[in-house]
Design an enzyme around this catalytic site. Sequence first.
Site: not given
Length: 834
Positions: A42, A258, A376-377
């Site tokens: 990331e 994120c 993502n999440e």
Amino acid sequence: MACAALALLFTLAAYAQTATLNIDVNQKGIDISPTLYGLFYEEINHAGDGGLYAELLRNRSFEEVDHGIPNRRFDNGRGERFGRPANPNLLPYWSAVEGADIKPSTDNLMNAAQKRAMKLSVESATKAKPAGVRNTGYWGIPAVKGNKYTLSFWARADEKARMSFTTGLKDGDNWLAKKTFRKTVTTEWKKYKVTFKPSTTADNADFLLLLNQPGTLHLDMVSLFPPTYKNRENGCRRDLAEKLEALRPKFLRFPGGCFVEGMSRESAYDWKRTVGPVEERPGHMNENWGYLCTDGMGFHEYLQLAEDLGAAPLYVVNVGIWHGGFQPFDDIGAYIQDALDALEYANGDASTRWGKERIRNGHPKPFGLHLIEIGNENYQANPAEQSDHYAERYAQFYKAIKEQYPEVQLIGNVESWGTDYPTWRNENPVDLLDEHYYRSPSWFAGKYHHYDSYDRNGPKIYVGEYAVTSNCGEGNLQAALGEAIYMMGMENNSDVVAMASYAPIFVNWHDRHWMPDMIRYDASRSWVSPSYYVQQLMAENVGTQLVGSTLMQTKKEKPDRFRVGLGSWNTAVEYKGLKVTTPEGETLYEQVPPFSSRWPSIDISSWIISDGTWDADVLDPQGIIRQTAIKENCVAICPHEMQGRDYDVTVQARRTDGLEGFLLVFDYTSEKNYRWFNVAGWGNSQHAVEDISNGSKSTLRGVRGAIESNVWYTLRVEVRGDSIKCFIDGELIQEVTVTAPDALYANAETDASGNLIVKIVNFGEDDCPVAVSLNGTFRKGYTVTTLQGQPEDENTPDEPDRIVPRTETVSTPFGGDAPFLAPGNSLSIIRLRR
């Protein structure tokens, strides 16, 4: 034989902890997933720009502007506090040299992607005294003697001219590399390129581009690259990529995290803006982690890196959700098409639009992208937590992708926080589920058996993000050993756990937004954490099949002496009526005015206080104890020590200020070892028992719940050894069994050649002899690689090799008369050749 057995008995008797490990290679277990260990990348902590992406110049296209300091205030020494307004006329990380004038320019730009260029004006300059610009890089530029550096830049002039330049690297007044060259610069933008080699090595140089004559230039995309990994143009920093290669990854998940979602629609990752010539990539603001991304390391470069590492690419797509907002779930067609186009770019042939684009960008063969994560999440229990209609979004992506690419494996999200037992709460088909865990060392050690009870007929599990992030300093040995135990548990259950990746990988030591991370660096150096070595050792020594192994060890009994206490977390609270009794009703302690001499005084100063503002109202007929600070971890422990392993503790409590609830402490034996019933924690959303062992906190299975302010609640905890029941106002809230982590963990595997691999983690501080019984025939002797030290040991810039693995060859048999000594705080990997 009897004498040998007697000698072994005496050897074992000298240690407080002993163990027996039985291994039977003829007892075949499950096959170990061939894709078990991979990487998660990331863009965080300047992982790419200023890290893995080898570009040395910061703000190379002048898009980065000075934003000022609107949200911070500083003291100027005279008691005046101030911020600093933004200054759009500055060019961060660039400065004028020898009287040159530089300013941002927005006229006649190179292309639509570029919003600013630099105008360089030099009124007076000679070859002996050139003038121009300086760049400081990402906290310095390393100069390495003999390495070839490639400078490229785009330029135009107001009038065509033959111009003389000096460029290179400088350390103070000393040129480390210096190159003079001449170029004809026209009124049209053109790319220029030159190379040079430093004659001296230095860690913290500056880059200079100077004119040897008066003149005016417009510059853009001023770029400097050192030699790169695999000699790729626009490639990766060698030492960092080689550290990735040493992990032998089977897959590479990218680009986040994120970073995929962004903090707004505009700052979300858009792969189409990251492919093609770098000068045509606009870059974007990484709002999640606070810096501008050049996107020089774009979608194509991620795919190329995966290929160079021998890893399968795993692309995470945006489902139309960003931090703080979302596209309506019934209007996400553009996001779905972006995912389909990404697959076409990676896999399509020359007859397709995006396959043709990949070929144009220098990669004729398909990359083979067959792993896609949908979001993502984005599937929390609370839809407000970046989770709007995730199941409905997922179903649309699944249908569209499987129709065109049925071979692609699709990965779904589950809860990423708030529970240790995430679930797939819908009927949609899914290939793998992505679990994320950021916890303490003892939590990971305690989850050695986490996957034992998972449904063998359910979806496979991808543990996409996991790491010890609490009670671990900036990444110490105890954290790494907890992770090693958890990884062994995944190996033991790799018929369920198909993939796993540690997170995050990278941190530039000058931009530590998130710690710990396993690869650390500055401009010239890189070093790794103990967790990196665990990842490396486990990947190097993963077998193809488990074989039978059983470990028996002596265990320490739970202490029979304890204290109790009270606490709060960012909340002001009041307590009264604290009482401890045996199951038979005998009172062990009672807080009842007028405070009988049988019990310690209510004088709170005699209590063991970790933090907070505590007082006790001795005149109040109910003897109220108050904690009024709005701070974390405010705990007061009653000084009265009691004896027993079975007891009940009761107290009345109310919240007077703040957003959370109460902490009722029990089983307190030291400041690093206790448990508490956390009522209305996590922002007044959940009740849970938490276990603090050797300073590491683990949250057990929680239940949703909240409290109201200024209402008295009766809390009760029933302790029966390791079994705990928690009540609020007489209602059973939670029932758990808490067992302290074992000291030793072990498993055994064989590789494709039949060689035996044995892994042993000693999570305790004492050395432990392990009597080994081995059923199987192997060559005499073995190798053992050991990672050991003190629990708090870390690798630092000043001491980068404090914790490193050591390998030795042992000539005696593994097993038999001599026990294997597992050092305290260690991972040992033993290899025996067939």
